[in-house]
Write an enzyme that holds these catalytic residues in place. Structure first.
Site, short mmCIF file in Angstrom:
data_model
loop_
_atom_site.label_atom_id
_atom_site.label_comp_id
_atom_site.label_asym_id
_atom_site.label_seq_id
_atom_site.Cartn_x
_atom_site.Cartn_y
_atom_site.Cartn_z
N HIS A 35 2.25 3.80 7.05
CA HIS A 35 2.15 4.61 5.83
C HIS A 35 0.97 5.57 5.81
O HIS A 35 0.79 6.30 4.82
CB HIS A 35 2.13 3.70 4.59
CG HIS A 35 1.03 2.69 4.57
ND1 HIS A 35 1.18 1.42 5.07
CD2 HIS A 35 -0.24 2.76 4.11
CE1 HIS A 35 0.07 0.75 4.91
NE2 HIS A 35 -0.83 1.54 4.34
N ASP B 68 0.78 -1.23 0.00
CA ASP B 68 0.00 0.00 0.00
C ASP B 68 0.81 1.29 0.00
O ASP B 68 0.30 2.31 -0.41
CB ASP B 68 -0.97 0.01 1.19
CG ASP B 68 -2.09 1.03 1.05
OD1 ASP B 68 -2.38 1.42 -0.10
OD2 ASP B 68 -2.67 1.44 2.05
#
Length: 1025
Positions: free
Chosen positions: A446, A196
């Site tokens: 993230h 991701d």
């Protein structure tokens, strides 16, 4: 975040055709009672150990489709970490990790061919500690059989743009240690799995290789890059991730997943999805089995044509899926059975439950030669006009808090190692580094340090950091008392960036303990807010040191300045005493220029304006190394000199802002937390002029520039300083005019840079950048500004081959060189629109959540041949700046028979300048984790020998303890280096020799350029003396 960030403004969602993750298409089925499946589990085939030997059998003469059942569980994004784990606030997003893991384990036990992949240890470790012993035993057996496989294994799946390499290593070490302690070698991940993150750094791949991973899988890459790779059959290749480390040390086999990380369209069978289940009862009017089988066979063949072997992978899962795992597995069971039944009719497709590691194993056995990549995967765009370069800067206050917390964690770790058990239990209570270590690990996620979460989640990230600081402060108190021999009432000043410190501002006398986490002595200018008096400062020997009290123009606050000399890995204690009946000599600085302020002015790169002739009215600050001159009419910096190297460079610095796009005829894409998209290429001046005030004393020279009510800067020089310090303050950014604003600091020079500039990769190696260019494909540039932005974790520079201008940052920012001789760094952004990537709210921070931001840029002007020495060593000092601790003084002895000491060094001799002490931390009751790093790249120091190998003797290096045994490990300390081995790949650049590991000799530890060596050291602490 959601995988399916579609270009046409659709919200990010886990599964295609799914009900959106923050709604529920139906109540999930409760997981089946775990122990009721024990008899099924015990009847499963016995397997000795996890690893490639547990992989399923494939059919060599067929196209093998590896189904990877997985869930992607963000450690915070739309909900906080705890809300995600417990399944709270499902109106925001339906997600409950504890139920996912419950359900998956029950489904794995129901059918022995099923496999599942899990990634985020922040969640798994929490779930694990809540399980019964019986359940833990069942899970251990699933791991041993290879049916529950861990990929990546970090505490989180970290961001790759805004993260510093030291923090990446720490969070990976934390997660992998949990797996090692819990499952042994059976639980060790063989592959890295970053499905991701929004772009991929070369340093990240290098770190993964050094951690011992055999391969790397990711989901996101630029849409243009992906098209070229599919056409050229380069969806899989060898990534050569270091220009310094000898191959294959930093070589990593890398595979781009075909569908980001989603299931194929129409094949999502989760409670969050709306796809039809497989109906294989021919009597049912809903029968669809043949249609889905035919669809799948075509899909497999179409996908397989873009990969080079007879193996292809399909990710069967997405964001927070498998809360009702039975729903997924029941349909996958049917799919496998029905598709493979077609082999009797001549089908050449074989489908099976698999894992990323088992897929990788088959690729390795193919013995192919692979192409080599040597650059990185930044910037990432998922469509024209859609560059994910805004998050390089988003939430700059949180980014700075994370970087400060990294510093404090290293200090905490070091003092815990130096003081031994006394640091954990002492006069101030129980000290502990673990909470801050875990909080810092979470921040590497993230959607955390990237600044791409919802506001309440960002607030929770900051809360976790603050909670982690507290037990570390107790630990520091215990350790400092033990090492100094004096129990003081210690005080920590957390608001020095706003000139607030109650102890120094109210006390007539106090002590300043300055701790230096570097392996070399430093001289550091201490600045503390004080009352309006004169103070006497004495060093550890009792000698008076020069000091000064300066009045801050913006606030009229008094600040005490003195230079502290601090030994390597140690502290110095300075005493500060108010001088009675003396009035301060500090005078308010006089205004030098008063110009009207106008912040809606157009800018242009006019090179002729850079040459401003000196005049008698010029304002200049200067020390023995650096001179900076300011224009008398505008108050702007216009020239910089390196007096030591006889260099002069016209350089104009000013602040500008880009008007954030809200969409236009070309694209509806708006600027947001992820996306940077200005509505025009040229930014606007905040002001063409600055009101300036001058501060000049023997200890500091400063020009205070006020550009507007919401933008100011102090340009500063201390004696002995080889760089110019620019301390900027921005905010609150006004948005009442309806315009979102993205603020930059820009440096315009006369350097002829030929479209080139250079940025660091996660704070380590340097990559060359070229405007409007990508090394591996022909770029169709749709956004000339955003499409040229890159992550700047610690530095950016430009050079003409003779002179080099380097700007060091104090946090991660986005940066570029949009015209020759120019550097710009985005320092803050405040936006009014969401960018349709799933967050669902604009990046519009409010009171106490990052409205005001203060930071520093350090500017170095050097000859190109010697510039690396300056920026490497200064960046190290910036990252690990000294930690200040205050005390009132007059404490009691730690031991009556031991005299207190005012100075201490944890090293018997300083480390060479090219060696960085990356990690010194407790690992066990009598064991430490030690990492030593060569911090220069190959050939970087063109004049001296700092790019040469360096050898250390560790036997008597440390003064606080003796090393009794030393074992070398891989980078994450979860494998002994002598026993570690990785799969070998054949690059098309020629064969690489398998690295040799000579016998470990503590008296002769050699570091090659950019090499990190990791050790577990058994130690015995020295007695107080």
């Amino acid at each position: 975040m959601g995988a399916d960030a579609r270009p046409l403004g659709e919200r990010a969602a886990g599964g295609r055709g799914a009900a959106w993750p923050w709604t529920s298409s139906g109540a999930p089925c409760p997981p089946l009672p775990l122990l009721s499946f024990l008899f099924l589990f015990l009847a499963a085939p016995s397997v000795r150990a996890a690893g490639y030997e547990t992989c399923p059998t494939v059919k060599p003469n067929m196209l093998n489709v590896h189904l990877v059942a997985h869930t992607h569980d963000d450690v915070g994004w739309l909900k906080t970490v705890d809300q995600y784990f417990y399944g709270i606030h499902n109106r925001i997003q339906h997600a409950g990790v504890q139920y996912i893991l419950d359900s998956v384990i029950a489904s794995l036990l129901a059918e022995p061919t099923r496999r599942f992949v899990y990634v985020e240890m922040a969640f798994f470790s929490r779930w694990w500690h809540q399980q019964t012993n019986a359940t833990q035993d069942v899970v251990r057996d699933l791991v041993r059989q290879g049916r529950l496989e861990f990929a990546n294994g970090g505490w989180v799946m970290n961001d790759e743009a805004a993260t510093h390499y030291g923090a990446i290593i720490d969070q990976m070490t934390l997660g992998l240690r949990f797996l090692e302690d819990t499952f042994g070698n059976d639980g060790r991940p063989r592959v890295a799995w970053h499905i991701d993150p929004f772009g991929h750094s070369r340093e990240q791949a290098s770190l993964f290789a050094q951690m011992g991973f055999d391969g790397f899988f990711f989901g996101r890459l630029d849409y243009q890059d992906k098209l070229v790779r599919k056409m050229n059959l380069e969806m899989e290749q060898v990534w050569r991730a270091s220009a310094s480390l000898k191959p294959p040390t930093a070589d990593l086999f890398t595979s781009v997943l075909p569908n980001m990380y989603n299931p194929p369209e129409n094949l999502c069978w989760d409670v969050l999805c709306a796809d039809k289940p497989i109906v294989d009862d021919r009597r049912s009017p809903e029968y669809n089995a043949k249609e889905l089988v035919d669809y799948f066979l075509k899909l497999a063949k179409d996908q397989g044509q873009f990969y080079r072997t007879n193996h292809t992978v399909m990710t069967m899962g997405s964001d927070f899926q498998y809360e009702n795992a039975n729903m997924w597995f029941k349909n996958l069971d049917k799919l496998i059975q029905l598709v493979n039944a077609q082999q009797a009719n001549g089908s050449r497709v074989n489908v099976l439950y698999s894992t990323p590691a088992c897929y990788l194993w088959e690729l390795n056995k193919a013995k192919l030669t692979w192409s080599v990549k040597q650059d990185d995967f930044f910037p990432y765009a998922d469509g024209p006009h859609m560059f994910w370069t805004g998050y390089f800067t988003s939430r700059p206050a949180l980014k700075r808090y994370e970087r400060l917390s990294y510093n404090f964690l290293q200090v905490c770790n070091q003092l815990e190692a130096l003081a031994g058990p006394a640091a954990n239990m002492g006069p101030y209570g129980a000290g502990d580094s673990a909470p801050l270590n875990e909080a810092m690990a979470v921040l590497q996620h993230h959607d955390a340090v990237s600044g791409t979460s919802k506001q309440h989640v960002a607030d929770d990230y900051a809360r976790q950091l603050a909670a982690g600081w507290k037990p570390c402060e107790v630990l520091l108190g215990n350790a400092l008392a033990r090492l100094s021999g004096s129990k003081e009432v210690f005080s920590f000043c957390h608001n020095l960036n706003t000139s607030l410190c109650p102890l120094s501002q109210t006390s007539k006398s106090f002590q300043v303990i300055v701790y230096n986490p570097l392996g070399r002595k430093v001289n550091w200018m201490v600045r503390l807010p004080v009352s309006k008096h004169v103070f006497l400062v004495k060093d550890p020997s009792g000698a008076v040191v020069p000091s000064d009290v300066v009045t801050m123009p913006s606030s009229n606050v008094q600040e005490l300045l003195f230079s502290a000399s601090v030994p390597a890995l140690g502290f110095s204690i300075y005493s500060v005493t108010q001088v009675p009946d003396w009035s301060p000599r500090a005078r308010p600085p006089e205004p030098r220029f008063r110009k009207s302020l106008s912040w809606i002015k157009s800018s242009s790169h006019v090179k002729s304006s850079l040459h401003v002739k000196p005049s008698s009215r010029d304002l200049t600050i200067q020390n023995e190394y650096i001179s900076a001159r300011f224009d008398p009419d505008t108050g702007l910096l216009v020239e910089m000199k390196n007096l030591e190297q006889d260099l002069l460079l016209p350089v104009r610095q000013a602040f500008y802002w880009y008007n954030a796009s809200t969409g236009n005829k070309l694209s509806s894409q708006a600027s947001g937390a992820y996306i940077f998209r200005p509505n025009r290429q040229e930014p606007l001046f905040i002001s063409r002029w600055a009101q300036t005030r001058l501060v000049k004393t023997a200890l500091v020279q400063e020009v205070h520039q006020n550009f507007s009510a919401w933008c100011s800067q102090v340009v500063r020089l201390y004696p002995g300083q080889r760089h110019l310090e620019l301390e900027w303050t921005v905010g609150p950014i006004p948005v009442g005019d309806g315009w979102g604003k993205e603020v930059i600091s820009r440096f315009d020079t006369t350097l002829k840079t030929k479209g080139l500039f250079f940025t660091d990769s996660n704070g380590r190696e340097i990559l060359e950048r070229r405007r409007d260019y990508r090394p591996t494909w022909k770029l169709n540039q749709t956004e000339p500004v955003a499409g040229n932005y890159y992550p700047v974790n610690s530095r950016i520079y430009i050079t003409d081959g003779n002179m080099q201008l380097t700007v060091l940052t104090d946090r991660s920012q986005g940066g570029s060189s949009l015209s020759d001789g120019s550097i710009e760094l985005m320092v803050h952004r405040r936006l009014l629109r969401d960018d349709d990537r799933g967050v669902g709210e604009p990046l519009l921070e409010t009171e106490n959540t990052g409205l005001w931001v203060r930071g520093r840029h350090l500017v170095l002007l050097d000859k190109a041949r010697t510039a690396a020495v300056g920026h490497r060593l200064q960046a190290e000092k910036e990252l690990l700046a000294p930690q200040l601790v205050l005390a009132r003084g007059g404490g009691t002895p730690y031991h009556l028979e031991v005299s207190p000491r005012k100075q201490f060094s944890g090293l018997r001799r300083e480390l060479p300048p090219n060696v960085h002490l990356l990690t010194l931390a407790r690992w066990g009751p009598e064991m430490l984790l030690l990492r030593l790093e060569h911090q220069f790249a190959l050939g970087e120091d063109m004049v001296g020998n700092l790019s040469s190998p360096v050898t250390l003797d560790l036997r008597d290096l440390f003064s606080a303890f003796t090393i009794t045994d030393l074992k070398e490990t891989t980078l994450a300390a979860n494998q002994l280096r002598a026993r570690a081995s990785r799969l070998q790949w054949t690059p098309n650049t020629g064969p690489t020799r398998k690295p040799s590991h000579p016998r470990l000799d503590p008296a002769s530890i050699t570091l090659q350029p950019m090499e990190i060596r990791t050790f577990l050291a058994s130690v015995q602490w020295e007695e107080e003396s």
